[in-house]
Design a protein around this motif. Structure first.
Motif, PDB file in Angstrom:
ATOM      1  N   ALA A  60       3.681  -6.679  -5.400  1.00 37.99           N
ATOM      2  CA  ALA A  60       4.989  -5.738  -4.808  1.00 37.99           C
ATOM      3  C   ALA A  60       4.253  -4.316  -5.059  1.00 37.99           C
ATOM      4  O   ALA A  60       4.416  -3.420  -3.949  1.00 37.99           O
ATOM      5  CB  ALA A  60       6.237  -5.881  -5.622  1.00 37.99           C
ATOM      6  N   VAL A  61       3.883  -3.902  -5.972  1.00 36.24           N
ATOM      7  CA  VAL A  61       3.277  -2.587  -6.175  1.00 36.24           C
ATOM      8  C   VAL A  61       2.179  -2.583  -5.362  1.00 36.24           C
ATOM      9  O   VAL A  61       1.767  -1.381  -4.751  1.00 36.24           O
ATOM     10  CB  VAL A  61       3.062  -2.230  -7.595  1.00 36.24           C
ATOM     11  CG1 VAL A  61       2.068  -1.243  -7.831  1.00 36.24           C
ATOM     12  CG2 VAL A  61       4.088  -2.111  -8.516  1.00 36.24           C
ATOM     13  N   GLU A  62       1.188  -3.303  -5.286  1.00 32.67           N
ATOM     14  CA  GLU A  62       0.049  -3.386  -4.409  1.00 32.67           C
ATOM     15  C   GLU A  62       0.296  -3.055  -2.966  1.00 32.67           C
ATOM     16  O   GLU A  62      -0.444  -2.084  -2.277  1.00 32.67           O
ATOM     17  CB  GLU A  62      -0.721  -4.619  -4.648  1.00 32.67           C
ATOM     18  CG  GLU A  62      -2.116  -4.606  -3.909  1.00 32.67           C
ATOM     19  CD  GLU A  62      -2.082  -5.036  -2.447  1.00 32.67           C
ATOM     20  OE1 GLU A  62      -2.874  -4.767  -1.665  1.00 32.67           O
ATOM     21  OE2 GLU A  62      -1.304  -5.801  -2.202  1.00 32.67           O
ATOM     22  N   ARG A  63       1.258  -3.688  -2.775  1.00 32.52           N
ATOM     23  CA  ARG A  63       1.626  -3.523  -1.262  1.00 32.52           C
ATOM     24  C   ARG A  63       2.236  -2.103  -0.839  1.00 32.52           C
ATOM     25  O   ARG A  63       2.073  -1.975   0.336  1.00 32.52           O
ATOM     26  CB  ARG A  63       2.707  -4.582  -0.705  1.00 32.52           C
ATOM     27  CG  ARG A  63       2.217  -6.040  -0.525  1.00 32.52           C
ATOM     28  CD  ARG A  63       3.155  -6.752   0.088  1.00 32.52           C
ATOM     29  NE  ARG A  63       4.370  -7.218  -0.986  1.00 32.52           N
ATOM     30  CZ  ARG A  63       4.609  -8.145  -1.698  1.00 32.52           C
ATOM     31  NH1 ARG A  63       3.427  -9.299  -1.758  1.00 32.52           N
ATOM     32  NH2 ARG A  63       5.826  -8.053  -2.478  1.00 32.52           N
ATOM     33  N   THR A  64       2.601  -1.408  -1.692  1.00 30.75           N
ATOM     34  CA  THR A  64       3.146   0.222  -1.507  1.00 30.75           C
ATOM     35  C   THR A  64       2.105   0.954  -1.343  1.00 30.75           C
ATOM     36  O   THR A  64       2.319   2.270  -1.103  1.00 30.75           O
ATOM     37  CB  THR A  64       4.033   0.352  -2.463  1.00 30.75           C
ATOM     38  OG1 THR A  64       3.473   0.777  -3.510  1.00 30.75           O
ATOM     39  CG2 THR A  64       5.265  -0.479  -2.520  1.00 30.75           C
ATOM     40  N   ILE A  65       0.772   0.755  -1.600  1.00 28.10           N
ATOM     41  CA  ILE A  65      -0.031   1.828  -1.710  1.00 28.10           C
ATOM     42  C   ILE A  65      -0.536   2.045  -0.238  1.00 28.10           C
ATOM     43  O   ILE A  65      -1.051   0.829   0.380  1.00 28.10           O
ATOM     44  CB  ILE A  65      -1.459   1.227  -2.529  1.00 28.10           C
ATOM     45  CG1 ILE A  65      -0.988   1.067  -3.861  1.00 28.10           C
ATOM     46  CG2 ILE A  65      -2.620   2.124  -2.312  1.00 28.10           C
ATOM     47  CD1 ILE A  65      -2.230   0.498  -4.693  1.00 28.10           C
ATOM     48  N   PRO A  66      -0.394   3.087   0.441  1.00 30.27           N
ATOM     49  CA  PRO A  66      -0.597   3.410   1.649  1.00 30.27           C
ATOM     50  C   PRO A  66      -2.090   3.040   2.058  1.00 30.27           C
ATOM     51  O   PRO A  66      -2.960   3.267   1.344  1.00 30.27           O
ATOM     52  CB  PRO A  66      -0.351   4.843   1.944  1.00 30.27           C
ATOM     53  CG  PRO A  66       0.532   5.367   0.883  1.00 30.27           C
ATOM     54  CD  PRO A  66      -0.092   4.410  -0.450  1.00 30.27           C
ATOM     55  N   PRO A  67      -2.113   2.332   3.294  1.00 29.88           N
ATOM     56  CA  PRO A  67      -3.495   2.055   3.928  1.00 29.88           C
ATOM     57  C   PRO A  67      -4.633   3.212   3.860  1.00 29.88           C
ATOM     58  O   PRO A  67      -5.810   3.079   3.704  1.00 29.88           O
ATOM     59  CB  PRO A  67      -3.274   1.353   5.065  1.00 29.88           C
ATOM     60  CG  PRO A  67      -1.945   0.890   5.235  1.00 29.88           C
ATOM     61  CD  PRO A  67      -1.182   1.871   4.148  1.00 29.88           C
ATOM     62  N   ALA A  68      -3.958   4.489   4.377  1.00 31.25           N
ATOM     63  CA  ALA A  68      -4.674   5.447   4.299  1.00 31.25           C
ATOM     64  C   ALA A  68      -5.389   5.850   3.062  1.00 31.25           C
ATOM     65  O   ALA A  68      -6.195   6.738   3.177  1.00 31.25           O
ATOM     66  CB  ALA A  68      -4.063   6.446   4.959  1.00 31.25           C
ATOM     67  N   ARG A  69      -5.011   5.595   1.862  1.00 35.49           N
ATOM     68  CA  ARG A  69      -5.318   6.077   0.604  1.00 35.49           C
ATOM     69  C   ARG A  69      -6.411   4.932   0.060  1.00 35.49           C
ATOM     70  O   ARG A  69      -6.733   5.046  -1.014  1.00 35.49           O
ATOM     71  CB  ARG A  69      -4.348   6.012  -0.490  1.00 35.49           C
ATOM     72  CG  ARG A  69      -3.314   7.054   0.144  1.00 35.49           C
ATOM     73  CD  ARG A  69      -3.829   8.509   0.483  1.00 35.49           C
ATOM     74  NE  ARG A  69      -2.671   9.356   1.422  1.00 35.49           N
ATOM     75  CZ  ARG A  69      -3.144  10.160   2.226  1.00 35.49           C
ATOM     76  NH1 ARG A  69      -4.649  10.493   2.502  1.00 35.49           N
ATOM     77  NH2 ARG A  69      -2.478  10.648   2.788  1.00 35.49           N
ATOM     78  N   ARG A  70      -6.579   4.079   0.686  1.00 37.85           N
ATOM     79  CA  ARG A  70      -7.445   2.715  -0.159  1.00 37.85           C
ATOM     80  C   ARG A  70      -8.810   3.029   0.726  1.00 37.85           C
ATOM     81  O   ARG A  70      -9.189   3.645   1.704  1.00 37.85           O
ATOM     82  CB  ARG A  70      -6.793   1.374   0.660  1.00 37.85           C
ATOM     83  CG  ARG A  70      -5.530   1.005   0.185  1.00 37.85           C
ATOM     84  CD  ARG A  70      -4.965  -0.337   1.118  1.00 37.85           C
ATOM     85  NE  ARG A  70      -3.646  -0.442   0.731  1.00 37.85           N
ATOM     86  CZ  ARG A  70      -3.299  -1.747  -0.121  1.00 37.85           C
ATOM     87  NH1 ARG A  70      -4.308  -2.445  -0.522  1.00 37.85           N
ATOM     88  NH2 ARG A  70      -2.070  -1.965  -0.433  1.00 37.85           N
TER      89      ARG A  70
END
Length: 379
Positions: free
Chosen positions: A154-164
């Motif tokens: 659940a935490v992993e899914r909230t990391i914005p794609p643009a920040r990966r």
């Protein structure tokens, strides 16, 4: 020992919180043949767990002033962090709180053994709960991490794609409690209830967490008031301290719960107190993956928790307890009432919780973390 990599774990504080307790748990299981772990923290008055780290053989640095000093952290702590990074020449810096992490990402260049240290960050919370300044600092620096560890999917899914960053950059690691030797059984139950001043025959619900808006103990108090209409002898134990202490005590009095709620404060002996409970609960509006829930399940307690963050990843609704919507005192009271009325159900769900807790392996979690270390150090 020669050949070890010196690693700095950087946190905002070392108070009695779940993320901070994870540092202690992991330190006890670190591979000291390969890694020399040190810890630095910013808030000098949040130092309750520093002695536990020292006992585990970890060198601890307070960046924000003299340990135990109340008030604000010394604003020069980033300069102290830079000096520490330069002096100790860490091969890897593992950050655990967002603002100190952003500072480390900016200050670590050109330092460390053989150059800039590798950067690993553990994400303990969903991004939605970050304040704007924290989100902004992360946005500017997040891609400088060499790897990110999330405490739940659940935490992993909230990391914005643009920040990966591309590739296997985010790793989900479910941590666990370290309850070896924690007391259990009827004698432990009687002792814990005596310690807390609870009647031996009362139905007792308990929660562990800082008294903050995120944990939403106000909803729990309302649910407990509703529960007591059908189970007037029920007791509620709140273990933890925080800025809402006075407000929550006043709310309990307004609800007529003065004799039905125990504010136990911050306690160093939570594992020894858990046997006093019949049911564990969390009314949180936001969570990553709370250590307190995993401790309760390891102790064989059925739980009623909100369906937020990583909690549905470790507890099945109706399997080891019940999941309810956040901010709904009626639903919380109904679930607690089912358990209050059915001792057999409590026993079955508690046994299932203890069995499920076999997945919460702190030693295995630390091995997974160190596998990430190895991966980034070999680049």
């Amino acid at each position: 020992m020669s050949g070890r990599t010196r690693v700095l774990w950087l946190a905002k504080g070392l108070g009695r919180g779940g993320a901070e307790q994870l540092l202690v748990n992991c330190a006890r299981h670190a591979d000291t043949e390969r890694y020399e772990i040190e810890v630095a923290y910013v808030l000098p008055w949040k130092d309750a767990l520093a002695p536990s780290l020292t006992k585990a053989g970890v060198r601890v640095h307070c960046l924000g002033g003299v340990p135990g000093t109340p008030g604000r952290a010394d604003p020069r702590w980033p300069l102290r962090l830079r000096r520490l990074l330069a002096a100790r020449r860490y091969g890897l810096v593992h950050t655990h709180m967002p603002l100190p992490a952003a500072a480390a990402r900016l200050l670590a260049f050109g330092l460390g053994a053989g150059g800039t240290p590798r950067l690993v960050h553990t994400e303990h919370n969903v991004w939605d709960r970050y304040r704007p300044v924290t989100r902004w600092a992360n946005a500017l620096t997040y891609r400088r991490n060499d790897a990110v560890i999330a405490v739940s999917h659940a935490v992993e899914r909230t990391i914005p794609p643009a920040r990966r960053r591309p590739g296997a950059w985010v790793h989900v690691v479910h941590h666990g409690p370290d309850l070896g030797g924690a007391p259990q059984g009827p004698a432990a139950r009687a002792a814990a209830r005596a310690e807390l001043g609870l009647p031996q025959d009362a139905f007792v619900v308990g929660t562990v967490g800082n008294l903050t808006p995120k944990k939403d103990q106000a909803t729990l108090l309302a649910a407990h008031a509703a529960l007591r209409r059908h189970h007037p002898g029920a007791r509620l134990v709140l273990i933890g301290a925080g800025p809402l202490d006075a407000r929550l005590r006043a709310r309990a009095a307004e609800l007529g719960l003065t004799d039905g709620v125990l504010f136990a404060g911050s306690r160093p002996d939570v594992p020894a107190l858990l046997p006093a409970l019949d049911v564990f609960t969390l009314s949180s509006r936001q969570e990553g993956l709370p250590v307190a829930l995993m401790e309760a399940m390891t102790s064989g307690l059925p739980s009623v928790v909100t369906r937020v963050g990583g909690m549905p990843e470790v507890l099945d609704d109706g399997g080891q307890g019940f999941l309810v919507a956040p901010g709904d005192p009626g639903a919380l009271a109904d679930a607690l009432g089912r358990l209050a009325a059915d001792p057999g159900l409590r026993t079955r769900l508690g046994a299932a919780a203890r069995q499920r807790s076999g997945r919460f392996d702190v030693a295995g979690a630390q091995q997974a973390v160190e596998a990430v270390y190895e991966q980034v150090l070999q680049r």
